[in-house]
Design an enzyme around this catalytic site. Structure first.
Site, PDB file in Angstrom:
ATOM      1  N   LYS A  67      41.657  49.941  43.930  1.00  0.00           N
ATOM      2  CA  LYS A  67      41.832  50.290  42.517  1.00  0.00           C
ATOM      3  C   LYS A  67      41.116  49.286  41.614  1.00  0.00           C
ATOM      4  CE  LYS A  67      46.351  50.205  42.612  1.00  0.00           C
ATOM      5  NZ  LYS A  67      46.560  49.917  44.050  1.00  0.00           N
ATOM      6  N   ARG A 144      54.033  52.530  38.740  1.00  0.00           N
ATOM      7  CA  ARG A 144      54.270  52.679  40.169  1.00  0.00           C
ATOM      8  C   ARG A 144      55.505  53.518  40.475  1.00  0.00           C
ATOM      9  NH1 ARG A 144      52.803  46.908  43.086  1.00  0.00           N
ATOM     10  NH2 ARG A 144      50.568  46.943  42.629  1.00  0.00           N
ATOM     11  N   ARG A 178      41.084  40.750  52.836  1.00  0.00           N
ATOM     12  CA  ARG A 178      40.924  40.321  51.445  1.00  0.00           C
ATOM     13  C   ARG A 178      40.966  38.799  51.323  1.00  0.00           C
ATOM     14  NH1 ARG A 178      44.603  44.039  47.534  1.00  0.00           N
ATOM     15  NH2 ARG A 178      46.291  43.022  48.652  1.00  0.00           N
ATOM     16  N   ARG A 222      45.561  35.557  50.125  1.00  0.00           N
ATOM     17  CA  ARG A 222      46.780  35.689  49.340  1.00  0.00           C
ATOM     18  C   ARG A 222      47.993  35.568  50.242  1.00  0.00           C
ATOM     19  NH1 ARG A 222      46.074  40.920  45.511  1.00  0.00           N
ATOM     20  NH2 ARG A 222      48.081  41.284  46.484  1.00  0.00           N
ATOM     21  N   ARG A 233      54.576  46.881  51.808  1.00  0.00           N
ATOM     22  CA  ARG A 233      54.088  47.434  50.539  1.00  0.00           C
ATOM     23  C   ARG A 233      53.779  48.917  50.681  1.00  0.00           C
ATOM     24  NH1 ARG A 233      50.738  42.535  49.735  1.00  0.00           N
ATOM     25  NH2 ARG A 233      48.923  43.741  50.365  1.00  0.00           N
TER      26      ARG A 233
END
Length: 287
Positions: A67, A144, A178, A222, A233
């Site tokens: 996104k 969300r 990531r 992260r 998630r």
């Protein structure tokens, strides 16, 4: 197909008034439901007619789908701010403010931040942007839940919701790749994905998005990008957030887009679905 719908934007309409060609999305929207949330009382973000502003879009999709990548690119192309609620949360975490410790516990467990906290962070950002003369926005990471969508509908108008989709096995691998540069804060991805087509699913390739040489030694992962947290998630998203798709679909605002691969394959297809491919070409030629 990469996209199920292509937005109609007549070529005779100037791009600065692109929202005119999207107005059919908002005219079909149902009236917002009344909310009793006390934290909405001090919000002074004003509604504007689509003809007097730039686009007001939302990007949906499971965490890690991309996104931020595509919203940021469209932000640059359209000249509107890209507002990522994840960035707002991380900024608050770094500020050592009154809720930073509470936020840290929530984020590290892969849980959703409360509506009140998220909406207050978002509304502050929208109000600050309006005060600086910003027109329009692309939201990334909000809403969300259906409740959040109803709250947002109560204070501003959303023209279009782009729902990015990616098969789960590729998504998990992508999330685990990531990385963030600890110095400049930019996002990269070290995963090199090559998945063979099987069981009716097409093959898919995604090249890594590597940083420049001066950032390579400064990459960090992260804290919430572990396989356990990533899958949690996804579970939370499937339980709580997918109904948001139905919320916007019922209002005629949802554009579904299946990512066919990495940025080189997906970006031109997304522009085509948004009817912006000709605009990018014209803008590049004029540059």
């Amino acid at each position: 197909m990469a996209a199920l719908t292509r937005i109609s934007r007549p070529s005779s309409i100037p791009f600065s008034n692109i929202t005119k060609s999207l107005y059919f999305y908002t005219t079909s929207a149902a009236q917002p439901q009344n909310t009793n949330n006390s934290y909405l009382q001090n919000i002074k973000f004003s509604r504007k007619d689509p003809k007097d502003r730039n686009v007001q879009w939302v990007f949906l999709g499971v965490p890690g789908v991309g996104k931020g990548t595509y919203a940021s690119r469209l932000s640059t192309l359209l000249g509107v701010p890209h507002i990522a609620t994840g960035d707002l949360v991380r900024k608050e975490l770094a500020s050592s403010g009154s809720i930073s410790q509470q936020l840290a516990e929530i984020v590290n467990q892969g849980k959703l931040v409360s509506d009140e906290i998220i909406f207050n962070l978002l509304s502050k950002r929208l109000i600050a942007g309006e005060a600086k003369g910003e027109s329009g926005f692309i939201l990334d990471g909000f809403p969300r839940t259906v409740k959040q969508a109803e709250i947002l509908e109560g204070v501003t108008d959303i023209d279009l919701v782009v729902n990015l989709k990616l098969r789960e096995d590729v998504l998990v691998e992508k999330c685990l790749g990531r990385r963030i540069c600890s110095q400049c804060g930019k996002n990269y991805n070290v995963a090199s994905i090559n998945v063979k087509g099987e069981n009716g699913n097409p093959g898919m390739s995604m090249a890594p998005l590597l940083p420049p040489a001066h950032c390579m030694s400064k990459l960090i992962t992260r804290a919430d990008d572990t396989e356990e947290v990533v899958k949690e998630r996804l579970r939370i998203y499937n339980d709580k957030s997918q109904p948001v798709e139905d919320f916007y679909r019922s209002r005629g605002k949802l554009l579904e887009f299946d990512l066919p691969g990495g940025i080189p394959a997906s970006w031109p297809r997304l522009l085509e679905a948004l009817n912006l491919d000709d605009y990018e070409e014209n803008r590049s030629a004029a540059a």
